[in-house]
Design an enzyme around this catalytic site. Structure first.
Site, PDB file in Angstrom:
ATOM      1  N   GLY A  14       0.836  -1.199   0.000  1.00 46.76           N
ATOM      2  CA  GLY A  14       0.000   0.000   0.000  1.00 46.76           C
ATOM      3  C   GLY A  14       0.867   1.244   0.000  1.00 46.76           C
ATOM      4  O   GLY A  14       1.773   1.376  -0.810  1.00 46.76           O
ATOM      5  N   SER A  41       0.093  -5.903   3.869  1.00 43.37           N
ATOM      6  CA  SER A  41       0.204  -6.668   5.100  1.00 43.37           C
ATOM      7  C   SER A  41      -0.023  -5.787   6.310  1.00 43.37           C
ATOM      8  O   SER A  41       0.455  -4.652   6.361  1.00 43.37           O
ATOM      9  CB  SER A  41       1.595  -7.311   5.189  1.00 43.37           C
ATOM     10  OG  SER A  41       1.781  -7.928   6.444  1.00 43.37           O
ATOM     11  N   ILE A  44       3.549  -5.200   8.169  1.00 45.78           N
ATOM     12  CA  ILE A  44       4.646  -4.430   7.601  1.00 45.78           C
ATOM     13  C   ILE A  44       4.270  -2.961   7.587  1.00 45.78           C
ATOM     14  O   ILE A  44       3.252  -2.571   7.030  1.00 45.78           O
ATOM     15  CB  ILE A  44       4.974  -4.905   6.170  1.00 45.78           C
ATOM     16  CG1 ILE A  44       5.372  -6.388   6.201  1.00 45.78           C
ATOM     17  CG2 ILE A  44       6.092  -4.068   5.556  1.00 45.78           C
ATOM     18  CD1 ILE A  44       5.559  -7.004   4.831  1.00 45.78           C
ATOM     19  N   LYS A  80       3.348  24.732  -1.993  1.00 45.27           N
ATOM     20  CA  LYS A  80       4.808  24.794  -2.085  1.00 45.27           C
ATOM     21  C   LYS A  80       5.173  25.618  -3.311  1.00 45.27           C
ATOM     22  O   LYS A  80       4.883  25.216  -4.446  1.00 45.27           O
ATOM     23  CB  LYS A  80       5.380  23.379  -2.188  1.00 45.27           C
ATOM     24  CG  LYS A  80       6.883  23.301  -2.398  1.00 45.27           C
ATOM     25  CD  LYS A  80       7.311  21.841  -2.520  1.00 45.27           C
ATOM     26  CE  LYS A  80       8.787  21.686  -2.858  1.00 45.27           C
ATOM     27  NZ  LYS A  80       9.173  20.256  -3.007  1.00 45.27           N
ATOM     28  N   PRO A 100      12.795  28.063  -7.549  1.00 45.84           N
ATOM     29  CA  PRO A 100      11.367  28.382  -7.590  1.00 45.84           C
ATOM     30  C   PRO A 100      10.614  27.540  -8.603  1.00 45.84           C
ATOM     31  O   PRO A 100      11.191  26.964  -9.528  1.00 45.84           O
ATOM     32  CB  PRO A 100      11.377  29.851  -8.029  1.00 45.84           C
ATOM     33  CG  PRO A 100      12.570  29.930  -8.954  1.00 45.84           C
ATOM     34  CD  PRO A 100      13.595  28.965  -8.397  1.00 45.84           C
ATOM     35  N   LEU A 341       9.700   2.726  -4.028  1.00 48.88           N
ATOM     36  CA  LEU A 341      11.002   2.390  -3.446  1.00 48.88           C
ATOM     37  C   LEU A 341      11.549   1.071  -3.968  1.00 48.88           C
ATOM     38  O   LEU A 341      12.761   0.859  -3.961  1.00 48.88           O
ATOM     39  CB  LEU A 341      10.898   2.345  -1.920  1.00 48.88           C
ATOM     40  CG  LEU A 341      10.489   3.656  -1.236  1.00 48.88           C
ATOM     41  CD1 LEU A 341      10.414   3.459   0.274  1.00 48.88           C
ATOM     42  CD2 LEU A 341      11.456   4.782  -1.577  1.00 48.88           C
ATOM     43  N   THR A 352      11.471  14.296  -5.436  1.00 48.14           N
ATOM     44  CA  THR A 352      11.111  13.705  -6.728  1.00 48.14           C
ATOM     45  C   THR A 352      10.461  12.329  -6.631  1.00 48.14           C
ATOM     46  O   THR A 352      10.107  11.747  -7.663  1.00 48.14           O
ATOM     47  CB  THR A 352      12.368  13.581  -7.605  1.00 48.14           C
ATOM     48  OG1 THR A 352      13.384  12.857  -6.884  1.00 48.14           O
ATOM     49  CG2 THR A 352      12.899  14.949  -7.996  1.00 48.14           C
TER      50      THR A 352
END
Length: 522
Positions: A14, A41, A44, A80, A100, A341, A352
């Site tokens: 997730g 899970s 985790i 932002k 910027p 990841l 990023t």
């Protein structure tokens, strides 16, 4: 519509990566006969400390037809306008700068900035710190939102670009709810075994309760572990450790008073062995320290971060994280797609991570629409995703190459590091000798990932200029810092205050959102 060679997509994991993937896939193929299951899970945990984005996240929500008024209050989000970098440079007048996001109204002062930067790098005295020439930097100084107030003449305001800060955990929950409305099935379970077909494709997942979950495509959003792409398929990991030293992070939240003005910028300030982020949400600050374990221990880093934050950090728990910085070679391998990841990570200096997730899913959708599971499409896809990772890596590495700190071995060794790409070496060489920088950027094209203004802001903002400068001629007349600030301040006064706008948004006051626009030519 061409038929898809898919009947069931299984997303493993997730968090933001999993639920962003689920939403984009479900939205794109809502009219197809396709099932999507997201498995996560309960055993985790989710990292979930990334709290900033690039402007591309606006396109993500637009694609899902989700308004800012719908998602931002639910995620304690704020606006932002850019990133401020204090302490990376010791060059007088360039001790801090702002990267910027760009506004259509920047065209006048922005053009002067590019002219001044070219003059200065060729040896002529001219003010060239980007924080003085761009409206986003002035908005951040005045703590304003990147939304214009309505014009008295009723005319539309110029387009502007911006990004967001948000609570990553709340964003994941919001995206989960939205995905399930789109028909995504959510299943709780822990993968015990992965079964494969004879050709190497993943056939099904055996869960801890003995049940099987079969699919045609498996999307690996299992984090740094890479349960499917690394552990099952054995896809090798390409480390960026030679380029980027940082491999640890510590996160500590601090309170934001209800009557306190809300900044509209991320701050990435240099510390002794790395840099500290400060991200303002609507209800608190997210803070952290990104550092290299080769130069400082975890305990020492936490102590330095707490000193940096001062009394606001007292009693606040710290969360320690290990980072695997680099990427895999094949992000789409067989019938497995790695997202987030599991596919790679570049330290969060330019925020990023979500952009790479978004790009990866959107490009996968495009390739599937055009050619399905062809090997040719996979090769093309992997080449482009790797190109994106390398481009972001080079831009982040440039910050360390340009630093002029001398207070620790960390900064000196980063500056002296020769493990940079030939592309980056060429860019720096052309800038330093006063060559044709425009042609150099054009020569590298899409490989760079970052547009022309971003490269100018980084190199000029760090004060990468000759030390011996001559006075400008009577024909040059560069725009001064003071004049640029007056011009941007006049325009910034036309924008809402940041807290004011967020309060109006939370109260569901009808507001005209700034249009999406491509400002790449600014």
């Amino acid at each position: 519509m061409n038929p898809l060679p898919l009947q069931h997509i299984v997303i493993v994991g997730g968090g933001t990566a999993g639920w962003m993937s689920a939403n984009l896939l479900a939205q794109q193929w809502s009219q197809r006969s396709l099932r999507i299951t997201l498995l996560e899970s309960s055993d985790i945990g989710i990292i979930g400390v990334g709290e900033g984005s690039t402007p591309f996240l606006r396109q993500f929500f637009a694609r899902l037809n989700i308004s800012e008024a719908e998602w931002m209050p639910a995620c304690n989000a704020s606006f932002k306008c850019g990133i401020r970098f204090p302490g990376w440079s010791s060059v007088p007048g360039y001790e801090a700068y702002v990267h910027p996001f760009f506004n259509h109204a920047d065209l006048a002062t922005g053009s002067e900035f590019f002219t001044n930067a070219c003059l200065r790098r060729r040896g002529t005295e001219a003010d060239a710190n980007p924080q003085d020439f761009f409206i986003a930097a002035e908005l951040a100084r005045q703590r304003r939102a990147p939304h214009y107030r309505p014009r008295a003449d009723g005319q539309a305001s110029p387009p502007t670009d911006y990004a967001y800060h948000f609570d990553a955990g709340l964003l994941g929950q919001f995206l989960k709810t939205h995905a399930m409305k789109l028909g995504v099935r959510h299943q709780i379970g822990t993968v015990h075994q992965v079964l494969r077909h004879e050709n190497g494709d993943i056939a099904s997942l055996v869960l801890a309760d003995g049940s099987h979950l079969a699919g045609d495509l498996f999307v690996d959003c299992s984090g740094f572990r890479g349960l499917l792409i690394n552990e099952t398929l054995g896809e090798p990991f390409v480390s960026y450790r030679d380029n980027l030293f940082n491999d640890r992070a510590i996160a500590i939240p601090t309170p934001l008073a209800e009557d306190q003005d809300i900044p509209s910028e991320t701050v990435s300030g240099a510390l002794t062995h790395g840099w500290a982020w400060q991200i303002p949400l609507s209800n608190r600050f997210g803070n952290g320290y990104v550092y290299a374990s080769d130069f400082v221990s975890d305990d020492e880093a936490e102590a330095e971060l707490r000193r940096h934050l001062g009394p606001a950090a007292e009693g606040q728990a710290a969360r320690r994280l290990k980072m695997r910085v680099g990427r895999i070679e094949q992000h789409w391998r067989d019938n497995c797609l790695a997202i987030g990841l599991s596919q790679g990570f570049i330290e969060p200096l330019e925020a990023t991570a979500l952009m790479l997730i978004q790009f990866s899913i959107e490009l996968f959708i495009a390739e599937m629409e055009q050619g399905g599971f062809s090997r040719t499409r996979q090769v093309k896809y992997n080449r482009r995703i790797n190109q994106m990772f390398e481009g972001v890596r080079d831009y982040v590495v440039t910050h360390y190459q340009l630093n002029s700190r001398n207070d620790s071995d960390y900064w000196r060794e980063n500056r002296a590091n020769k493990n940079i790409s030939s592309r980056l070496a060429s860019i720096l060489e052309v800038w330093d000798r006063g060559g044709d920088f425009e042609s150099e950027l054009t020569r590298h094209g899409d490989d760079l990932m970052y547009i022309r203004p971003s490269w100018y802001c980084l190199l000029a903002g760090m004060g990468r200029f000759p030390s011996d400068l001559k006075a400008p001629t009577t024909h040059q007349q560069p725009l001064s810092q003071a004049a640029a600030r007056r011009a941007t301040a006049q325009i910034a006064a036309q924008f809402y205050g940041h807290r004011e706008f967020l309060q109006m948004q939370a109260a569901a006051t009808p507001l005209a959102a700034a249009p999406l626009t491509d400002l790449a030519g600014v």
